[in-house]
Each structure stands twice: as C-alpha cells, then as structure tokens.
Write a protein that holds these residues in place. Sequence first.
Motif, PDB file in Angstrom:
ATOM      1  N   LEU A 140      26.750  28.537  83.098  1.00  0.00           N
ATOM      2  CA  LEU A 140      27.899  29.361  82.713  1.00  0.00           C
ATOM      3  C   LEU A 140      28.710  29.748  83.944  1.00  0.00           C
ATOM      4  O   LEU A 140      29.951  29.680  83.932  1.00  0.00           O
ATOM      5  CB  LEU A 140      27.435  30.614  81.973  1.00  0.00           C
ATOM      6  CG  LEU A 140      28.553  31.585  81.559  1.00  0.00           C
ATOM      7  CD1 LEU A 140      29.513  30.917  80.581  1.00  0.00           C
ATOM      8  CD2 LEU A 140      27.966  32.850  80.926  1.00  0.00           C
ATOM      9  N   ASN A 141      28.050  30.160  85.013  1.00  0.00           N
ATOM     10  CA  ASN A 141      28.760  30.521  86.247  1.00  0.00           C
ATOM     11  C   ASN A 141      29.479  29.311  86.833  1.00  0.00           C
ATOM     12  O   ASN A 141      30.606  29.428  87.329  1.00  0.00           O
ATOM     13  CB  ASN A 141      27.780  31.098  87.263  1.00  0.00           C
ATOM     14  CG  ASN A 141      27.258  32.463  86.866  1.00  0.00           C
ATOM     15  OD1 ASN A 141      27.898  33.182  86.110  1.00  0.00           O
ATOM     16  ND2 ASN A 141      26.082  32.820  87.368  1.00  0.00           N
ATOM     17  N   LEU A 142      28.832  28.139  86.767  1.00  0.00           N
ATOM     18  CA  LEU A 142      29.478  26.919  87.245  1.00  0.00           C
ATOM     19  C   LEU A 142      30.731  26.619  86.434  1.00  0.00           C
ATOM     20  O   LEU A 142      31.782  26.274  86.991  1.00  0.00           O
ATOM     21  CB  LEU A 142      28.499  25.744  87.161  1.00  0.00           C
ATOM     22  CG  LEU A 142      29.097  24.360  87.446  1.00  0.00           C
ATOM     23  CD1 LEU A 142      29.623  24.279  88.874  1.00  0.00           C
ATOM     24  CD2 LEU A 142      28.062  23.271  87.191  1.00  0.00           C
ATOM     25  N   LEU A 143      30.632  26.740  85.126  1.00  0.00           N
ATOM     26  CA  LEU A 143      31.793  26.503  84.265  1.00  0.00           C
ATOM     27  C   LEU A 143      32.937  27.439  84.624  1.00  0.00           C
ATOM     28  O   LEU A 143      34.093  27.013  84.741  1.00  0.00           O
ATOM     29  CB  LEU A 143      31.403  26.682  82.794  1.00  0.00           C
ATOM     30  CG  LEU A 143      32.537  26.602  81.775  1.00  0.00           C
ATOM     31  CD1 LEU A 143      33.185  25.225  81.780  1.00  0.00           C
ATOM     32  CD2 LEU A 143      32.033  26.950  80.377  1.00  0.00           C
ATOM     33  N   VAL A 170      33.121  17.219  91.136  1.00  0.00           N
ATOM     34  CA  VAL A 170      32.220  18.301  91.547  1.00  0.00           C
ATOM     35  C   VAL A 170      31.515  18.881  90.329  1.00  0.00           C
ATOM     36  O   VAL A 170      30.292  19.088  90.339  1.00  0.00           O
ATOM     37  CB  VAL A 170      32.991  19.392  92.302  1.00  0.00           C
ATOM     38  CG1 VAL A 170      32.081  20.595  92.587  1.00  0.00           C
ATOM     39  CG2 VAL A 170      33.561  18.846  93.607  1.00  0.00           C
ATOM     40  N   PHE A 171      32.267  19.153  89.280  1.00  0.00           N
ATOM     41  CA  PHE A 171      31.678  19.736  88.076  1.00  0.00           C
ATOM     42  C   PHE A 171      30.639  18.806  87.462  1.00  0.00           C
ATOM     43  O   PHE A 171      29.559  19.240  87.060  1.00  0.00           O
ATOM     44  CB  PHE A 171      32.764  20.060  87.056  1.00  0.00           C
ATOM     45  CG  PHE A 171      32.226  20.642  85.776  1.00  0.00           C
ATOM     46  CD1 PHE A 171      31.802  21.959  85.725  1.00  0.00           C
ATOM     47  CD2 PHE A 171      32.122  19.863  84.632  1.00  0.00           C
ATOM     48  CE1 PHE A 171      31.288  22.493  84.548  1.00  0.00           C
ATOM     49  CE2 PHE A 171      31.602  20.388  83.461  1.00  0.00           C
ATOM     50  CZ  PHE A 171      31.190  21.709  83.420  1.00  0.00           C
ATOM     51  N   GLU A 172      30.961  17.541  87.379  1.00  0.00           N
ATOM     52  CA  GLU A 172      30.023  16.582  86.783  1.00  0.00           C
ATOM     53  C   GLU A 172      28.720  16.517  87.572  1.00  0.00           C
ATOM     54  O   GLU A 172      27.619  16.618  87.006  1.00  0.00           O
ATOM     55  CB  GLU A 172      30.677  15.200  86.714  1.00  0.00           C
ATOM     56  CG  GLU A 172      31.788  15.097  85.678  1.00  0.00           C
ATOM     57  CD  GLU A 172      32.531  13.784  85.753  1.00  0.00           C
ATOM     58  OE1 GLU A 172      33.087  13.366  84.723  1.00  0.00           O
ATOM     59  OE2 GLU A 172      32.585  13.166  86.842  1.00  0.00           O
ATOM     60  N   LYS A 216      22.999  18.444  88.379  1.00  0.00           N
ATOM     61  CA  LYS A 216      22.012  19.105  89.241  1.00  0.00           C
ATOM     62  C   LYS A 216      21.390  20.304  88.530  1.00  0.00           C
ATOM     63  O   LYS A 216      20.166  20.496  88.563  1.00  0.00           O
ATOM     64  CB  LYS A 216      22.690  19.549  90.544  1.00  0.00           C
ATOM     65  CG  LYS A 216      21.763  20.191  91.555  1.00  0.00           C
ATOM     66  CD  LYS A 216      20.850  19.168  92.174  1.00  0.00           C
ATOM     67  CE  LYS A 216      20.155  19.650  93.441  1.00  0.00           C
ATOM     68  NZ  LYS A 216      19.976  21.047  93.665  1.00  0.00           N
ATOM     69  N   THR A 217      22.207  21.107  87.860  1.00  0.00           N
ATOM     70  CA  THR A 217      21.674  22.296  87.177  1.00  0.00           C
ATOM     71  C   THR A 217      20.765  21.915  86.009  1.00  0.00           C
ATOM     72  O   THR A 217      19.858  22.672  85.659  1.00  0.00           O
ATOM     73  CB  THR A 217      22.799  23.192  86.632  1.00  0.00           C
ATOM     74  OG1 THR A 217      23.509  22.516  85.592  1.00  0.00           O
ATOM     75  CG2 THR A 217      23.770  23.593  87.737  1.00  0.00           C
ATOM     76  N   GLN A 218      20.993  20.747  85.434  1.00  0.00           N
ATOM     77  CA  GLN A 218      20.209  20.315  84.282  1.00  0.00           C
ATOM     78  C   GLN A 218      19.005  19.452  84.675  1.00  0.00           C
ATOM     79  O   GLN A 218      18.303  18.930  83.812  1.00  0.00           O
ATOM     80  CB  GLN A 218      21.092  19.542  83.297  1.00  0.00           C
ATOM     81  CG  GLN A 218      22.283  20.330  82.781  1.00  0.00           C
ATOM     82  CD  GLN A 218      21.881  21.630  82.123  1.00  0.00           C
ATOM     83  OE1 GLN A 218      21.066  21.648  81.193  1.00  0.00           O
ATOM     84  NE2 GLN A 218      22.437  22.744  82.604  1.00  0.00           N
TER      85      GLN A 218
END
Length: 215
Positions: free
Chosen positions: A114-117, A137-139, A144-146
């Motif tokens: 959520l913070n990344l989004l 970057v988002f992808e 990485k978070t998942q």
Amino acid sequence: MEELVYVRGIIIKHSPVGDYDLVATIFTAERGKITAFARNARKPGNRLSGNVEPFSFGTFKLYEGRNSYTIVEANIENYFEGFRQNFESACYGSYFLEIVSFYTRENNEDKELLNLLYVSLKALLKNNIPNKLVKCVFELRTLKTQGEYPGIPENMNLLDSTRYAMNYIATSNLEKLYTFTVTDEVLSELEKISSRYIGDSIDRPLKSLEMLNMI
C-alpha cells in the motif's frame, strides 16, 4: 450484529448497484482487498458522493456485517486529482491499481505494498521522473514485496548502470525510491526486464496495460 471498523486504504475501483448505491473495492493496510457498499453514494449531496472514486486515499469507517462491509464515512486525504487533467498519468495509475488488485487478498495485511502504491501514484504526478521509469520501478519493487523478484538477470548483457539501478530499486527506502533518473539506454533495458518479469508473474491479461500500449 454489525461491528464498526476503521481501515486505511485506497479505492481501487467501483461500480453502480441499484438506483443510487456503489460497490467499491478498497485496498486496505489492515485487511487487504475488501469490497464495501456505499449506500446512496450516487445521490447528489450525499456525504459519500465523490469519496469512493478510484484513487481516493484515506481512512474509511465501515460496518462489518456477516458477509459484507458498508461504508459509513470516508476521510479522504488525497484524491489524486491530477489524474483528471493528465490522461497518460491516469492510465499508468490505473495500471498500478490493477496490479495491486491482482496481488492483494482479503484479510491479508500488506502495508508495504500500500505504501509503495501511494508513493508511486505521487511520482506519476511529478515532472522529475518519466512515467516509463516510474512504471519500471513500481513493477520491480512490487515483485520484491511479493517475494517474486528474480533479481538481476545473469543471461543478459546489461549496462553496469542498469545493474546499479535494479539494485537501487530493490533495496532503497521508499522515500528515496523515486529520486533518480536514468539514460534512455538504461531505461530501455529496465523496460524489457520489468515487462518480462511482470508477464512471467501475472497469468492474465491486464486491460490497463493494453490501454498503455496504445498511448
């Protein structure tokens, strides 16, 4: 017996129900992706009117029923209104929402995503970094978070700057994630890698990506 709960999150999508209601999908920090009804939200002057639009970020007061949630109040901190004036950025933002929707599940806390989004949507509305780079970057950081980030590909002849950028994306703090830019050559390599990685991880077509590819 309905219970009152508070969640912090962002509206991913909504759709009309009946004459005046909306049903919204909210990505929350505390409960993952949930579906909630917004009663009479399509009536002019209703207190929820305009507060359950996609990209609306804030705190939501909900009644938790046996099988569903109902939104009672919405304290919106950021409507991301800039997307209304910038069609291209809005398409990128919609793509981010669709990726988040793919990865999140109900009752699965994911504050990091959520913070990344949130910081990624803000980056789309700034002029210091190209939207194509924000997408890469988002992808990569989402993977990485998942726990699905394969790392730097060893079978590609990459520029050293590309390798450095990938390591930075994977390891930097969120507040510094969008404080750099790259050359066109590095961006081209990052696009190839991130697109391949996302394609390998997401097993269904993304409508928003099809729209992006048409721009």
